[in-house]
Scaffold this motif. Structure first.
Motif, PDB file in Angstrom:
ATOM      1  N   LYS A 322      42.862  69.951  13.125  1.00 21.56           N
ATOM      2  CA  LYS A 322      44.405  70.103  12.970  1.00 21.56           C
ATOM      3  C   LYS A 322      44.611  71.552  13.704  1.00 21.56           C
ATOM      4  O   LYS A 322      44.652  72.446  13.083  1.00 21.56           O
ATOM      5  N   SER A 323      45.069  71.254  15.032  1.00 19.88           N
ATOM      6  CA  SER A 323      45.460  72.538  15.765  1.00 19.88           C
ATOM      7  C   SER A 323      46.856  72.541  16.109  1.00 19.88           C
ATOM      8  O   SER A 323      47.629  71.472  16.446  1.00 19.88           O
ATOM      9  N   ARG A 324      47.444  73.846  16.013  1.00 21.07           N
ATOM     10  CA  ARG A 324      48.833  73.628  16.251  1.00 21.07           C
ATOM     11  C   ARG A 324      49.261  73.918  17.862  1.00 21.07           C
ATOM     12  O   ARG A 324      48.348  74.338  18.591  1.00 21.07           O
ATOM     13  N   PRO A 325      50.271  73.462  18.256  1.00 19.46           N
ATOM     14  CA  PRO A 325      50.758  73.821  19.615  1.00 19.46           C
ATOM     15  C   PRO A 325      50.970  75.506  19.725  1.00 19.46           C
ATOM     16  O   PRO A 325      51.074  76.255  19.044  1.00 19.46           O
ATOM     17  N   GLY A 326      50.879  75.575  21.164  1.00 24.56           N
ATOM     18  CA  GLY A 326      50.844  77.075  21.682  1.00 24.56           C
ATOM     19  C   GLY A 326      52.215  77.747  21.773  1.00 24.56           C
ATOM     20  O   GLY A 326      53.258  77.215  21.811  1.00 24.56           O
ATOM     21  N   LEU A 327      51.952  79.240  21.529  1.00 23.86           N
ATOM     22  CA  LEU A 327      53.116  80.008  21.569  1.00 23.86           C
ATOM     23  C   LEU A 327      53.214  80.980  22.716  1.00 23.86           C
ATOM     24  O   LEU A 327      52.125  81.800  22.816  1.00 23.86           O
ATOM     25  N   ALA A 328      54.076  80.807  23.589  1.00 29.44           N
ATOM     26  CA  ALA A 328      54.129  81.764  24.800  1.00 29.44           C
ATOM     27  C   ALA A 328      54.314  83.204  24.387  1.00 29.44           C
ATOM     28  O   ALA A 328      54.681  83.421  23.426  1.00 29.44           O
ATOM     29  N   ASN A 329      54.034  84.056  25.409  1.00 27.90           N
ATOM     30  CA  ASN A 329      54.039  85.738  25.454  1.00 27.90           C
ATOM     31  C   ASN A 329      54.299  85.962  26.635  1.00 27.90           C
ATOM     32  O   ASN A 329      53.122  86.228  27.308  1.00 27.90           O
ATOM     33  N   HIS A 330      55.288  86.061  27.408  1.00 27.96           N
ATOM     34  CA  HIS A 330      55.897  86.374  28.705  1.00 27.96           C
ATOM     35  C   HIS A 330      55.053  87.908  28.951  1.00 27.96           C
ATOM     36  O   HIS A 330      54.586  88.306  29.958  1.00 27.96           O
ATOM     37  N   ALA A 331      55.386  88.853  27.954  1.00 29.41           N
ATOM     38  CA  ALA A 331      54.999  90.202  28.223  1.00 29.41           C
ATOM     39  C   ALA A 331      53.455  90.031  28.474  1.00 29.41           C
ATOM     40  O   ALA A 331      52.842  90.965  29.558  1.00 29.41           O
ATOM     41  N   LEU A 332      52.698  89.592  27.651  1.00 29.58           N
ATOM     42  CA  LEU A 332      51.267  89.596  27.844  1.00 29.58           C
ATOM     43  C   LEU A 332      50.828  88.837  29.015  1.00 29.58           C
ATOM     44  O   LEU A 332      49.889  89.003  29.956  1.00 29.58           O
ATOM     45  N   ALA A 333      51.373  87.499  29.483  1.00 29.91           N
ATOM     46  CA  ALA A 333      51.007  86.907  30.604  1.00 29.91           C
ATOM     47  C   ALA A 333      51.255  87.630  31.897  1.00 29.91           C
ATOM     48  O   ALA A 333      50.663  87.598  32.711  1.00 29.91           O
ATOM     49  N   GLU A 334      52.509  88.448  31.851  1.00 27.23           N
ATOM     50  CA  GLU A 334      52.679  89.280  32.783  1.00 27.23           C
ATOM     51  C   GLU A 334      51.775  90.499  33.108  1.00 27.23           C
ATOM     52  O   GLU A 334      51.299  90.649  34.186  1.00 27.23           O
ATOM     53  N   LEU A 335      51.204  91.273  32.147  1.00 28.54           N
ATOM     54  CA  LEU A 335      50.509  92.156  32.362  1.00 28.54           C
ATOM     55  C   LEU A 335      49.110  91.992  32.863  1.00 28.54           C
ATOM     56  O   LEU A 335      48.540  92.214  33.444  1.00 28.54           O
ATOM     57  N   THR A 336      48.597  90.592  32.409  1.00 28.41           N
ATOM     58  CA  THR A 336      47.418  89.967  32.612  1.00 28.41           C
ATOM     59  C   THR A 336      47.165  89.535  33.947  1.00 28.41           C
ATOM     60  O   THR A 336      46.341  89.724  34.650  1.00 28.41           O
ATOM     61  N   TYR A 337      48.383  88.931  34.263  1.00 25.82           N
ATOM     62  CA  TYR A 337      48.458  88.632  35.760  1.00 25.82           C
ATOM     63  C   TYR A 337      48.379  89.566  36.843  1.00 25.82           C
ATOM     64  O   TYR A 337      47.975  89.629  37.889  1.00 25.82           O
ATOM     65  N   ARG A 338      49.048  90.742  36.499  1.00 25.31           N
ATOM     66  CA  ARG A 338      49.240  91.991  37.455  1.00 25.31           C
ATOM     67  C   ARG A 338      47.886  92.554  37.293  1.00 25.31           C
ATOM     68  O   ARG A 338      47.240  92.875  38.636  1.00 25.31           O
ATOM     69  N   ASN A 339      46.771  92.208  36.355  1.00 26.34           N
ATOM     70  CA  ASN A 339      45.700  92.857  36.500  1.00 26.34           C
ATOM     71  C   ASN A 339      44.753  91.924  37.309  1.00 26.34           C
ATOM     72  O   ASN A 339      44.034  92.016  37.982  1.00 26.34           O
ATOM     73  N   LEU A 340      45.061  90.584  37.180  1.00 26.42           N
ATOM     74  CA  LEU A 340      44.364  89.502  38.149  1.00 26.42           C
ATOM     75  C   LEU A 340      44.545  89.681  39.773  1.00 26.42           C
ATOM     76  O   LEU A 340      44.004  89.710  40.568  1.00 26.42           O
ATOM     77  N   GLU A 341      45.981  90.273  39.827  1.00 26.64           N
ATOM     78  CA  GLU A 341      46.271  90.576  41.437  1.00 26.64           C
ATOM     79  C   GLU A 341      45.613  91.448  41.702  1.00 26.64           C
ATOM     80  O   GLU A 341      45.132  91.773  43.138  1.00 26.64           O
ATOM     81  N   ARG A 342      45.194  92.661  41.024  1.00 27.02           N
ATOM     82  CA  ARG A 342      44.516  93.651  41.253  1.00 27.02           C
ATOM     83  C   ARG A 342      43.054  93.388  41.640  1.00 27.02           C
ATOM     84  O   ARG A 342      42.406  93.718  42.482  1.00 27.02           O
ATOM     85  N   VAL A 343      42.432  92.584  40.851  1.00 22.94           N
ATOM     86  CA  VAL A 343      41.132  92.029  41.012  1.00 22.94           C
ATOM     87  C   VAL A 343      41.083  90.810  42.409  1.00 22.94           C
ATOM     88  O   VAL A 343      40.018  90.829  43.105  1.00 22.94           O
ATOM     89  N   GLY A 344      42.087  90.178  42.145  1.00 25.82           N
ATOM     90  CA  GLY A 344      41.891  89.096  43.338  1.00 25.82           C
ATOM     91  C   GLY A 344      41.420  87.981  42.873  1.00 25.82           C
ATOM     92  O   GLY A 344      40.643  87.691  41.969  1.00 25.82           O
ATOM     93  N   ALA A 345      41.432  86.904  43.481  1.00 24.38           N
ATOM     94  CA  ALA A 345      40.970  85.399  43.362  1.00 24.38           C
ATOM     95  C   ALA A 345      39.470  85.584  43.622  1.00 24.38           C
ATOM     96  O   ALA A 345      38.828  86.280  44.310  1.00 24.38           O
ATOM     97  N   PRO A 346      38.771  84.497  43.033  1.00 22.99           N
ATOM     98  CA  PRO A 346      37.386  84.379  43.203  1.00 22.99           C
ATOM     99  C   PRO A 346      37.135  84.134  44.846  1.00 22.99           C
ATOM    100  O   PRO A 346      37.913  83.498  45.503  1.00 22.99           O
ATOM    101  N   CYS A 347      36.304  84.737  45.418  1.00 25.85           N
ATOM    102  CA  CYS A 347      35.674  84.353  46.620  1.00 25.85           C
ATOM    103  C   CYS A 347      34.377  83.834  46.741  1.00 25.85           C
ATOM    104  O   CYS A 347      33.490  84.438  46.085  1.00 25.85           O
ATOM    105  N   PHE A 348      34.105  82.560  47.334  1.00 29.07           N
ATOM    106  CA  PHE A 348      32.860  82.007  47.432  1.00 29.07           C
ATOM    107  C   PHE A 348      32.090  82.414  48.727  1.00 29.07           C
ATOM    108  O   PHE A 348      32.631  82.204  49.795  1.00 29.07           O
ATOM    109  N   GLY A 349      30.950  83.134  48.515  1.00 36.07           N
ATOM    110  CA  GLY A 349      30.221  83.467  49.635  1.00 36.07           C
ATOM    111  C   GLY A 349      29.282  82.586  50.273  1.00 36.07           C
ATOM    112  O   GLY A 349      29.257  81.255  50.100  1.00 36.07           O
TER     113      GLY A 349
END
Length: 531
Positions: A322-349
């Motif tokens: 019995k699992s509950r539906p998810g609860l959003a958190n924009h502040a943490l989503a924005e922070l994490t995405y900014r860090n993903l922007e710094r890292v960049g998407a995966p690149c297949f060699g």
């Protein structure tokens, strides 16, 4: 405030870890252990975390293959994350460019599909990298890393939540490999995963002698000349057919939801004139809300009772999840995405590209110059991903798909991070790739390692920011308090739904040792004289 020097140091830590993260992923990927039976995988994590200085509680919340690992470095925020490591029965694919099971195993044995092996080490890489920086630079805080078994049946997180394991978290990071566009190289925004319920119905025919046509003078429940009681197999068949036929009458149309079944046991009968004594069927329901999940289960209960009466059986219902539906958190989503922007998407060699082109050639295709889905190497801003996702949903539907990371979101600000996994570009003929292709790509190190690296760096940078920047954690916490009406126990807070023990004793598929050898499967592997 996190300095550029600290960020660069953390990224180098992940670079240094990558050979080991790759090897560790290969180990767990090849274990391929399934829900509630991930013995070697859990042991591997426990020993690894202890070598890195974590205090590890094994068997957390009463689950033998779960764990809770904690590392403290003075007073500071407590940040959580987790590994999953359950594979899926019937997906035993080798790390190869052709369809074949892993050596010595049945094709119906377990194999990683998402793959959860890389999910775990993508997350752990970030935790180990930030742990090293905390040691070196005296950064205070606590890291909690959980082992979450049986995610495919939403098994462990509702149990951990109900036992209070998440209550001391200040924030949590949930990483998952991309599995659905547009949620690739992004963080989830408003539309999080919905509720998920899992139930098992056990039908038992333990009074066959009272069936309508039973011969009361026979020494057995049904003589060879009499019609026997229908029994448990008939009950499961009735349940299966009626649930399919009546599905549209259980929940109103207009929603994106699903209900799937799996038969765990069928029979315990003989070729004699005896009814099947016991059979079990499991249902898994993915719906937007808890109220809808409860409604579907009421419908299934009704169908089960009718099936039992028709087949002269008793029926018992047990909970799996019995699992509950998810609860959003924009502040943490924005922070994490900014860090993903710094890292960049995966690149297949080049090596990954060559392997992908070999797979395409083996499927009779003309290999593509760029064989991977372009979206897996591109970033998708969260708000844009949200807009694209909403295009396929009714305006009133608040949640979509299911995953039990949602349990964390009711106990601490939680972000859902998706990183692109190796996925082949669409075929020119419009056809679909067979499922073994995705499974194989998850086991080929040159293909899956870019995702692990990107995830580890993004997770590590986000943990570092939450440790170093109090205002970031304050914003995330304030949003959590507002959405729950005051945090844990608040006016809009949804308490854990788990009111059942770990469902450990059902016939979940597993590897066994027999006179035929080790690492056999409940469906035996082909061997000499056996087909």
């Amino acid at each position: 405030m996190t300095s550029e020097s600290q960020r660069d140091t953390l990224l180098r830590r992940v670079d240094d870890l990558m050979p080991r993260l790759s090897d560790w992923n290969q180990t767990v990927w090849h274990y391929g252990e399934t829900a509630w039976r991930e013995y070697r995988s859990a042991r591997f994590y426990v020993e690894l975390l202890r070598r890195h200085g974590f205090e590890v509680e094994e068997g957390s919340a009463g689950m033998p293959t779960a764990f809770c690992a904690t590392w403290r470095n003075g007073e500071g925020p407590t940040l959580g994350g987790y590994a999953e490591y359950d594979a899926v029965p019937g997906n035993c694919q080798a790390a190869d460019v052709v369809k074949r099971p892993r050596d010595g195993l049945s094709p119906w044995a377990g194999g990683h599909t998402d793959p959860h092996s890389a999910l775990g080490f993508g997350a752990l890489g970030g935790f180990l990298a930030v742990q090293a920086l905390m040691r070196e630079q005296g950064i205070p805080g606590t890291l909690k890393f959980f082992g979450e078994p049986a995610e495919k049946v939403r098994g462990s997180k509702p149990l951990h939540a109900a036992r209070g394991y998440y209550d001391d978290l200040d924030a949590a990071i949930s990483f998952h490999p991309f599995y659905m566009l547009p949620l690739c190289n992004t963080t989830r925004w408003d539309t999080h995963c919905g509720a998920a319920y899992g139930v098992i119905y056990t039908f038992t025919c333990d009074s066959p002698e009272t069936w309508l046509t039973s011969d009361r003078h026979s020494p057995i429940a049904a003589s060879h000349a009499s019609a026997r009681a229908p029994g448990a197999n008939d009950a499961v068949t009735q349940m299966y057919q009626n649930a399919k036929a009546l599905r549209e009458h259980v929940l109103a149309s207009g929603l994106n939801w699903s209900m799937n079944e799996a038969i765990l046991n069928a029979g315990q009968a003989t070729a004699d004139n005896l009814p099947a004594q016991m059979a079990q069927i499991m249902y898994f329901i993915r719906v937007p809300s808890v109220a809808q999940a409860e409604h579907v289960v009421r419908g299934l209960d009704h169908i089960a009772e009718c099936a039992a009466q028709l087949a002269h059986c008793r029926v018992k219902r047990d909970w799996v999840a019995k699992s509950r539906p998810g609860l959003a958190n924009h502040a943490l989503a924005e922070l994490t995405y900014r860090n993903l922007e710094r890292v960049g998407a995966p690149c297949f060699g080049d090596e990954a590209i060559a392997l992908a082109r070999q797979i395409q050639a083996n499927l009779g295709m003309t290999p593509m110059e760029r064989p991977f889905l372009p979206a897996t190497e591109q970033l998708m801003p969260p708000r844009e991903a949200e807009r694209e996702l909403r295009r396929i949903l009714p305006p009133t539907q608040t949640h979509f798909t299911s995953d039990d990371y949602t349990e964390y979101s009711w106990h601490a600000p939680t972000v859902r991070l998706y990183i692109g996994r190796p996925t082949l570009a669409p075929r020119d003929d419009g056809g679909a790739y067979p499922d073994w292709v995705m499974n194989a790509l998850g086991g080929l190190a040159p293909c899956i390692d870019p995702m692990i690296e990107t995830a580890a760096k993004t997770v590590g940078l986000t943990l570092l920011d939450l440790l170093q920047e109090p205002e970031a954690l304050t914003r995330a916490r304030a949003e959590f308090e507002e959405r729950t009406g005051g945090g844990i126990g608040g006016s809009r807070w949804l308490a854990p739904l788990c009111d059942y023990p770990p469902p450990l004793d059902f016939r979940w598929p597993e590897y066994v040792t027999t006179p035929r050898g080790e690492n056999d499967w409940v469906i035996p592997a082909p061997g000499p004289g056996r087909q």
